[in-house]
Design a protein around this motif. Sequence first.
Motif, PDB file in Angstrom:
ATOM      1  N   PHE A   1       6.302   2.696  37.913  1.00 57.35           N
ATOM      2  CA  PHE A   1       6.841   1.982  39.073  1.00 57.35           C
ATOM      3  C   PHE A   1       8.255   1.467  38.781  1.00 57.35           C
ATOM      4  N   ILE A   2       8.493   1.024  37.556  1.00 60.40           N
ATOM      5  CA  ILE A   2       9.853   0.604  37.184  1.00 60.40           C
ATOM      6  C   ILE A   2      10.818   1.783  37.349  1.00 60.40           C
ATOM      7  N   ASP A   3      10.364   2.977  36.980  1.00 60.66           N
ATOM      8  CA  ASP A   3      11.177   4.183  37.130  1.00 60.66           C
ATOM      9  C   ASP A   3      11.454   4.453  38.619  1.00 60.66           C
ATOM     10  N   GLU A   4      10.429   4.242  39.430  1.00 58.63           N
ATOM     11  CA  GLU A   4      10.604   4.431  40.879  1.00 58.63           C
ATOM     12  C   GLU A   4      11.676   3.492  41.423  1.00 58.63           C
ATOM     13  N   ILE A   5      11.603   2.247  40.984  1.00 58.98           N
ATOM     14  CA  ILE A   5      12.582   1.259  41.470  1.00 58.98           C
ATOM     15  C   ILE A   5      13.986   1.649  41.010  1.00 58.98           C
ATOM     16  N   ALA A   6      14.099   2.032  39.746  1.00 63.52           N
ATOM     17  CA  ALA A   6      15.411   2.409  39.206  1.00 63.52           C
ATOM     18  C   ALA A   6      16.016   3.542  40.035  1.00 63.52           C
ATOM     19  N   HIS A   7      15.193   4.544  40.331  1.00 61.14           N
ATOM     20  CA  HIS A   7      15.707   5.672  41.118  1.00 61.14           C
ATOM     21  C   HIS A   7      16.105   5.233  42.520  1.00 61.14           C
ATOM     22  N   GLU A   8      15.295   4.354  43.106  1.00 60.38           N
ATOM     23  CA  GLU A   8      15.587   3.845  44.451  1.00 60.38           C
ATOM     24  C   GLU A   8      16.925   3.083  44.445  1.00 60.38           C
TER      25      GLU A   8
ATOM     26  N   LYS B   1      19.256   3.668  42.460  1.00 66.64           N
ATOM     27  CA  LYS B   1      20.257   4.595  41.885  1.00 66.64           C
ATOM     28  C   LYS B   1      20.812   4.042  40.563  1.00 66.64           C
ATOM     29  N   LYS B   2      19.893   3.518  39.756  1.00 70.64           N
ATOM     30  CA  LYS B   2      20.284   3.019  38.431  1.00 70.64           C
ATOM     31  C   LYS B   2      19.616   3.870  37.367  1.00 70.64           C
ATOM     32  N   ASP B   3      20.269   3.974  36.252  1.00 69.59           N
ATOM     33  CA  ASP B   3      19.670   4.700  35.122  1.00 69.59           C
ATOM     34  C   ASP B   3      18.447   3.917  34.637  1.00 69.59           C
ATOM     35  N   PRO B   4      17.314   4.590  34.403  1.00 68.77           N
ATOM     36  CA  PRO B   4      16.089   3.870  34.017  1.00 68.77           C
ATOM     37  C   PRO B   4      16.218   3.042  32.728  1.00 68.77           C
ATOM     38  N   VAL B   5      17.043   3.509  31.809  1.00 71.90           N
ATOM     39  CA  VAL B   5      17.246   2.731  30.576  1.00 71.90           C
ATOM     40  C   VAL B   5      18.125   1.512  30.878  1.00 71.90           C
ATOM     41  N   ALA B   6      19.225   1.766  31.565  1.00 75.10           N
ATOM     42  CA  ALA B   6      20.141   0.666  31.898  1.00 75.10           C
ATOM     43  C   ALA B   6      19.424  -0.382  32.755  1.00 75.10           C
ATOM     44  N   PHE B   7      18.549   0.086  33.648  1.00 74.31           N
ATOM     45  CA  PHE B   7      17.814  -0.840  34.515  1.00 74.31           C
ATOM     46  C   PHE B   7      16.897  -1.747  33.707  1.00 74.31           C
ATOM     47  N   ARG B   8      16.221  -1.172  32.731  1.00 74.56           N
ATOM     48  CA  ARG B   8      15.347  -2.002  31.885  1.00 74.56           C
ATOM     49  C   ARG B   8      16.160  -3.041  31.098  1.00 74.56           C
ATOM     50  N   LEU B   9      17.290  -2.612  30.582  1.00 72.96           N
ATOM     51  CA  LEU B   9      18.127  -3.552  29.819  1.00 72.96           C
ATOM     52  C   LEU B   9      18.649  -4.662  30.721  1.00 72.96           C
ATOM     53  N   GLU B  10      18.966  -4.285  31.969  1.00 73.13           N
ATOM     54  CA  GLU B  10      19.430  -5.271  32.940  1.00 73.13           C
ATOM     55  C   GLU B  10      18.309  -6.292  33.219  1.00 73.13           C
ATOM     56  N   LEU B  11      17.085  -5.809  33.349  1.00 71.25           N
ATOM     57  CA  LEU B  11      15.955  -6.730  33.571  1.00 71.25           C
ATOM     58  C   LEU B  11      15.788  -7.676  32.385  1.00 71.25           C
ATOM     59  N   LEU B  12      15.948  -7.143  31.182  1.00 69.30           N
ATOM     60  CA  LEU B  12      15.820  -8.008  29.998  1.00 69.30           C
ATOM     61  C   LEU B  12      16.899  -9.085  29.999  1.00 69.30           C
TER      62      LEU B  12
END
Lengths: 716, 154
Positions: free
Chosen positions: A518-525, A527-538
Amino acid sequence: MKTLTKQPTAPKQTGASAISRRNFLRVSALTGGGMMLGFEMLAKAIPEVAADEVLFTPNAYLVIDPKGIVTLMAPNPEIGQGVKTALPMLLAEELDVDWKKVVVTQAPFDAVKYGNQSAGGSGAVRSRWESARKAGAIARHMLVAAAAQTWNVPVEECYTETGFVIHKPSGRKLNYGELTEKASAMPVPEKVTFKDPKDYKIIGKRIPNVDNKAIITGKPLYGIDTRREGMFFTLVARPPAFGKKLKSYDDSETLKVPGVKKVVRWDNVVAVLATNTWAAWKGRDALKLVYEDDSPLESTADHEAAFKKLIQHKADKPAREDGNAEQALAGAKKVIESVYEVPVVSHAPMEPINFFAHYKDGSCELYGPTQVPGRARADVAKALGIPEDKVTLGLPRQGGGFGRKLRTDNAVEAAMISKIAEAPIQMMWTREDDMQGDFYRPSSMFRYRAAIDENNELTGWYVIAAGLNNGRPAIAENFPAGSISNFRVDNHNLSSNIPTGPWRAPTHNSVAFAEQCFIDEIAHELKKDPVAFRLELLEKAKSLGLKINYNIPKFRGVIEKAAEMSNWGKNTPGRFKGFSAYFSFSTYVAEVAEVSVVNGKLKVHKVWAAVDCGQVVNLSGAENQVEGAIIDGLGHAWHTKLTFDKGAVVEKNFQTYKFMRLQDAPPEIEVKFIESHDSPTGLGEPGLPPIAAAVCNAIFAATGKRIRKLPFGEEI
Amino acid sequence: MASFQLNINNKKVTVDVAPDTPLLWVLRDELNLVGTKYGCGVAQCGACTVLINDRAVRSCTLPVSAVRDSKVVTIEGLSENGDHPVQQAWEEVDVPQCGYCQGGQILSAVALLKQKPKPTDEDIDAAMTNICRCGTYVRIRKAIHLASEKGGNG
């Protein structure tokens, strides 16, 4: 136990005992089963030692003989997780001996001497990190003190080097074997100093599994290999469905089968005792069994329908609530909603359920596979109505656990049959019995909603989950908890008469798939890179200051490491990558899967894993655990489900209950551990949870198709 | 019951068993060769693999009456000192976790290397169908290549 005490002036805290080899072997022999091999090895290794020579045994974990042979005890059950190698490594490191010269043996079950001897929760190394090293260090201190006394020099002038004590100023040295008698008389130090990790010679190195030779030559290592005089091979007939109980049985045809000696009933079980397995098998097939309904006969379709309703309902009380997720969803510019489903699976360890039991005259001898020997003994004693000290239990190597052997039903069943039949038995379940008789990984369903505001920011997260006999299918504390200001977790439990229980990385193994996808789904929605998105959440978790159970730098560390290892962001033509990161058993794991999908057929080319589990104890064993966990998690996500039809399992054996085979396994798995001297954290389980999502996210990258239901099967 | 003369690990043995007894149970219960394991009983998992005339065979579904004078090799009889090149490779790569399936895996690998001394990854995929529940497949593949380099067809 008779011991030769040679410590006339020993102060009261002296705990070391010196015992003669003759007594030692005699005492060891009495402990039976798993001990025997080890001490036969020891005896063979030191045939020339005189019976009255003194062995140094400062504690229950190690023995040094006058020739310097060091025997180390592996206290916890070995189920394939590597603790029979890893725990003695801790002892050996602090004792400071040559690993090649040690003899490792399985300790007997003895809760007084060895404390909690269990295998579960990725906890053996974690819980013994201090105590096992201390046991080794105590012995080293006593050997140094003995040498210093011999030379009449200060202790501070002496040090150890792989099995020797050396007097620094004079260069004199004594090997440990020469010091056994004197060391036995030394006081046990209250405080010890541990080695500096930079001086480690064993911890962190690649040490092969101590049982390799026995395994590759087919030695009788497992409970199922037990053979005793007068023992009967015993198969059992068990109810064909949950919700049914035994009404009556007719064994007249069974007793005609050559080799069948006895048929007994215990509870809902009919046991056939025979002189060989095949006779017991045919005898069991010849039983006429009548069952009656006892409780509802449930089907998987019923569970799924009930889950679908439950996940539409707000729980009375959230498992976690930060801000107001419902309000965020109501005011969102866009809501992403997805439902994820994870099926029931069975543990199906390769070694089927079995136990040797011999009840006689108010005592019971047990030998067989269990992850919880203490509980097994207590449960057997209770069932038999005898005191616990009348039950002895040997610990064989085990053909896999995965959580199945956290239940003690096998030991109790064998013990009761032995008592009723008045005979020693080796009880074995067939694979079909095992598939129908498990405590399964519960199924679960997750409904996720994410709120996206007009600035394309994630402002709310709301999951409503339902689990079969599982009141916390969505783990409330899990990341991304703490990184989103409006966050809510609701859990529903669906009660069932289908027994469920812990399965490798319990609950984590399911929820990780759902939330990491689901995190991957949100990242794609977004338009963020899934790795960068996780780091941003952290980063957000850092600034929000909400309660979190994870360490942000460690989580970030494995995410960045896995991205770096896999060259994230760059793809080989035709291949696609997916990312996932998960925290469990105090260990951080990030995984990247590289896949291709051609004509609907999936190929997983490579998996990279970055792991922070603190200090790695056995590098080879640690890598093996992570590789195996990845294959285990991937195989189950790809192929495996267990379906119930009116209380009976549909997939009754491995023709339909599908396991990963070698051809589907990634040809390459690259594991890197974050360099760390922090105390070790769990490792048997944490590699498993992230992989399903890593592969499913890669499949999305390759095909645009989201996988939300496991197993995803042969056709993508 | 009937009497069968078998050739197991280069030794002639006689057993008195029911003719439909699978070879697996003759090995385990009559001859105390317990290195051959029961895993599924339906020739799926391969824990019961033995060599029969150098071919990997699942002994759980092979009636003893069908064995006749074939040369049967179990994991105990693969080498005198546990030093067959495939066994050596298994040790060197540190393959096992729980170890229960590994005897069968090793014998499957030995049979493969007899047929194809230099197997490709595709050959390994096709031949190695034994289940390892612990998931040691990456190491099994590596060990087969290593055994091949060591001249693993024994």
